[in-house]
Motif scaffolding. Sequence first.
Motif, PDB file in Angstrom:
ATOM      1  N   ARG A 224      56.277 -20.631 -41.804  1.00 53.45           N
ATOM      2  CA  ARG A 224      57.309 -20.672 -42.842  1.00 53.45           C
ATOM      3  C   ARG A 224      56.952 -19.730 -43.996  1.00 53.45           C
ATOM      4  NH1 ARG A 224      61.414 -24.159 -44.407  1.00 53.45           N
ATOM      5  NH2 ARG A 224      61.533 -24.483 -42.147  1.00 53.45           N
ATOM      6  N   MET A 225      55.674 -19.681 -44.360  1.00 49.84           N
ATOM      7  CA  MET A 225      55.257 -18.766 -45.422  1.00 49.84           C
ATOM      8  C   MET A 225      55.548 -17.316 -45.033  1.00 49.84           C
ATOM      9  SD  MET A 225      51.704 -20.617 -46.620  1.00 49.84           S
ATOM     10  CE  MET A 225      51.259 -19.424 -47.876  1.00 49.84           C
ATOM     11  N   ASP A 226      55.330 -16.976 -43.772  1.00 49.54           N
ATOM     12  CA  ASP A 226      55.630 -15.621 -43.305  1.00 49.54           C
ATOM     13  C   ASP A 226      57.137 -15.348 -43.359  1.00 49.54           C
ATOM     14  OD1 ASP A 226      53.002 -14.885 -42.864  1.00 49.54           O
ATOM     15  OD2 ASP A 226      53.014 -15.501 -40.760  1.00 49.54           O
ATOM     16  N   GLU A 227      57.935 -16.345 -42.982  1.00 51.49           N
ATOM     17  CA  GLU A 227      59.389 -16.194 -43.044  1.00 51.49           C
ATOM     18  C   GLU A 227      59.854 -16.010 -44.489  1.00 51.49           C
ATOM     19  OE1 GLU A 227      63.473 -18.565 -41.648  1.00 51.49           O
ATOM     20  OE2 GLU A 227      61.500 -19.503 -41.371  1.00 51.49           O
ATOM     21  N   GLU A 228      59.306 -16.831 -45.394  1.00 50.84           N
ATOM     22  CA  GLU A 228      59.636 -16.687 -46.812  1.00 50.84           C
ATOM     23  C   GLU A 228      59.233 -15.304 -47.324  1.00 50.84           C
ATOM     24  OE1 GLU A 228      59.051 -21.361 -48.255  1.00 50.84           O
ATOM     25  OE2 GLU A 228      57.450 -19.879 -48.535  1.00 50.84           O
ATOM     26  N   LEU A 229      58.049 -14.833 -46.900  1.00 52.81           N
ATOM     27  CA  LEU A 229      57.549 -13.531 -47.354  1.00 52.81           C
ATOM     28  C   LEU A 229      58.514 -12.415 -46.973  1.00 52.81           C
ATOM     29  CD1 LEU A 229      55.438 -11.556 -48.443  1.00 52.81           C
ATOM     30  CD2 LEU A 229      54.277 -11.696 -46.228  1.00 52.81           C
ATOM     31  N   LYS A 230      59.009 -12.455 -45.741  1.00 48.86           N
ATOM     32  CA  LYS A 230      59.950 -11.425 -45.292  1.00 48.86           C
ATOM     33  C   LYS A 230      61.156 -11.379 -46.220  1.00 48.86           C
ATOM     34  CE  LYS A 230      63.085 -10.303 -41.490  1.00 48.86           C
ATOM     35  NZ  LYS A 230      63.595 -10.734 -40.163  1.00 48.86           N
ATOM     36  N   HIS A 231      61.745 -12.534 -46.497  1.00 41.98           N
ATOM     37  CA  HIS A 231      62.920 -12.576 -47.371  1.00 41.98           C
ATOM     38  C   HIS A 231      62.550 -12.208 -48.807  1.00 41.98           C
ATOM     39  CE1 HIS A 231      65.673 -14.179 -44.414  1.00 41.98           C
ATOM     40  NE2 HIS A 231      64.826 -15.139 -44.110  1.00 41.98           N
ATOM     41  N   PHE A 232      61.370 -12.672 -49.265  1.00 44.84           N
ATOM     42  CA  PHE A 232      60.958 -12.439 -50.649  1.00 44.84           C
ATOM     43  C   PHE A 232      60.791 -10.948 -50.910  1.00 44.84           C
ATOM     44  CE2 PHE A 232      58.479 -12.750 -54.499  1.00 44.84           C
ATOM     45  CZ  PHE A 232      58.816 -13.973 -55.049  1.00 44.84           C
ATOM     46  N   VAL A 233      60.130 -10.242 -49.991  1.00 45.77           N
ATOM     47  CA  VAL A 233      59.915  -8.804 -50.174  1.00 45.77           C
ATOM     48  C   VAL A 233      61.248  -8.060 -50.140  1.00 45.77           C
ATOM     49  CG1 VAL A 233      58.903  -6.741 -49.135  1.00 45.77           C
ATOM     50  CG2 VAL A 233      57.547  -8.826 -49.321  1.00 45.77           C
ATOM     51  N   GLU A 234      62.136  -8.468 -49.234  1.00 47.35           N
ATOM     52  CA  GLU A 234      63.467  -7.849 -49.196  1.00 47.35           C
ATOM     53  C   GLU A 234      64.211  -8.062 -50.505  1.00 47.35           C
ATOM     54  OE1 GLU A 234      65.280  -9.657 -45.820  1.00 47.35           O
ATOM     55  OE2 GLU A 234      64.312  -8.311 -44.368  1.00 47.35           O
ATOM     56  N   ARG A 235      64.098  -9.292 -51.042  1.00 49.21           N
ATOM     57  CA  ARG A 235      64.782  -9.597 -52.295  1.00 49.21           C
ATOM     58  C   ARG A 235      64.173  -8.822 -53.461  1.00 49.21           C
ATOM     59  NH1 ARG A 235      69.179 -10.194 -51.970  1.00 49.21           N
ATOM     60  NH2 ARG A 235      69.224 -10.986 -54.091  1.00 49.21           N
ATOM     61  N   LEU A 236      62.851  -8.661 -53.472  1.00 49.64           N
ATOM     62  CA  LEU A 236      62.203  -7.907 -54.544  1.00 49.64           C
ATOM     63  C   LEU A 236      62.744  -6.487 -54.640  1.00 49.64           C
ATOM     64  CD1 LEU A 236      58.402  -8.843 -54.319  1.00 49.64           C
ATOM     65  CD2 LEU A 236      59.900  -9.219 -56.270  1.00 49.64           C
ATOM     66  N   LYS A 237      63.122  -5.925 -53.496  1.00 51.15           N
ATOM     67  CA  LYS A 237      63.612  -4.547 -53.456  1.00 51.15           C
ATOM     68  C   LYS A 237      65.112  -4.447 -53.706  1.00 51.15           C
ATOM     69  CE  LYS A 237      60.140  -3.423 -49.943  1.00 51.15           C
ATOM     70  NZ  LYS A 237      59.955  -3.042 -48.516  1.00 51.15           N
ATOM     71  N   SER A 238      65.775  -5.577 -53.834  1.00 54.88           N
ATOM     72  CA  SER A 238      67.238  -5.572 -53.950  1.00 54.88           C
ATOM     73  C   SER A 238      67.692  -5.174 -55.354  1.00 54.88           C
ATOM     74  CB  SER A 238      67.805  -6.954 -53.598  1.00 54.88           C
ATOM     75  OG  SER A 238      67.490  -7.896 -54.603  1.00 54.88           O
ATOM     76  N   ALA A 239      68.893  -4.598 -55.413  1.00 53.50           N
ATOM     77  CA  ALA A 239      69.478  -4.258 -56.712  1.00 53.50           C
ATOM     78  C   ALA A 239      69.722  -5.512 -57.532  1.00 53.50           C
ATOM     79  CB  ALA A 239      70.783  -3.500 -56.492  1.00 53.50           C
TER      80      ALA A 239
END
Length: 254
Positions: A224-239
């Motif tokens: 779950r932490m890995d799944e959250e990380l994927k979304h978190f990094v994508e969100r960090l790069k979002s406008a």
Amino acid sequence: MTDHILIERPQAYPGVLVIRFNRPEKKNAITQAMYAAMSAGLLEAEDDPAIRTVAFLGTEGCFSAGNDMADFLAFAMAGAVGEPAAFGFLKALWSVSKPVVSGVDGLAIGIGTTIQMHCDMTIASDRSLFKTPFVDLALVPEAGSSLLAPKMMGHQRAFAMLAASEGFSAEQAREAGLVWKVVAPTDVEAETLKLAASLAAKPPEAMRIARDLIRGDRGELLARMDEELKHFVERLKSAEARTAFEAFMMKGRG
């Protein structure tokens, strides 16, 4: 390393290693260097049989305001790739085989709150505030909190904390299972260290086995932490996130 994280072995509390936030001028906001220092402290505790309990402490009136927003904004603006240092620390925290306790006085924001979900027992002052403004910052939950919080406190309280960004008082956090005991601000550190020493004095192998049984399968949480990380990094790069970070930074200057 950084002097914003202090690694201590208090003589009055044998078997205890203290990881202490020490950046009060920034409300103990956590930088990349601070995450690395905390990871090193956890590794030190894990490798030393003389250390049997880890205790997290903050400063008077503040445990931690969460991730340093300047670091977040720099990450977002640079379009960085890879794993933020916070996630390396969280995996180290989850992997440590010895009891972990925490003493919270005042603010515990973002990861300042989700750290508590990985602690075996938390002492909080009656003026503490637990809050995770992930969605407000166009981000998502981290630290495995999307799995741990519903199990700990039920769907509605978990949603209120992680998605609606509702703040929890110390007593609400205790009722939700995030906090073990609520005390006066002046008693937080002494009560936390007393608790840590008490756990350190118990038979270590029996403690390790009991703790592993209580915590259950680590694989599910790491996934779950890995799944959250994927979304978190994508969100960090979002406008959307960049706009939220810039608004937060401007508000802080106002």
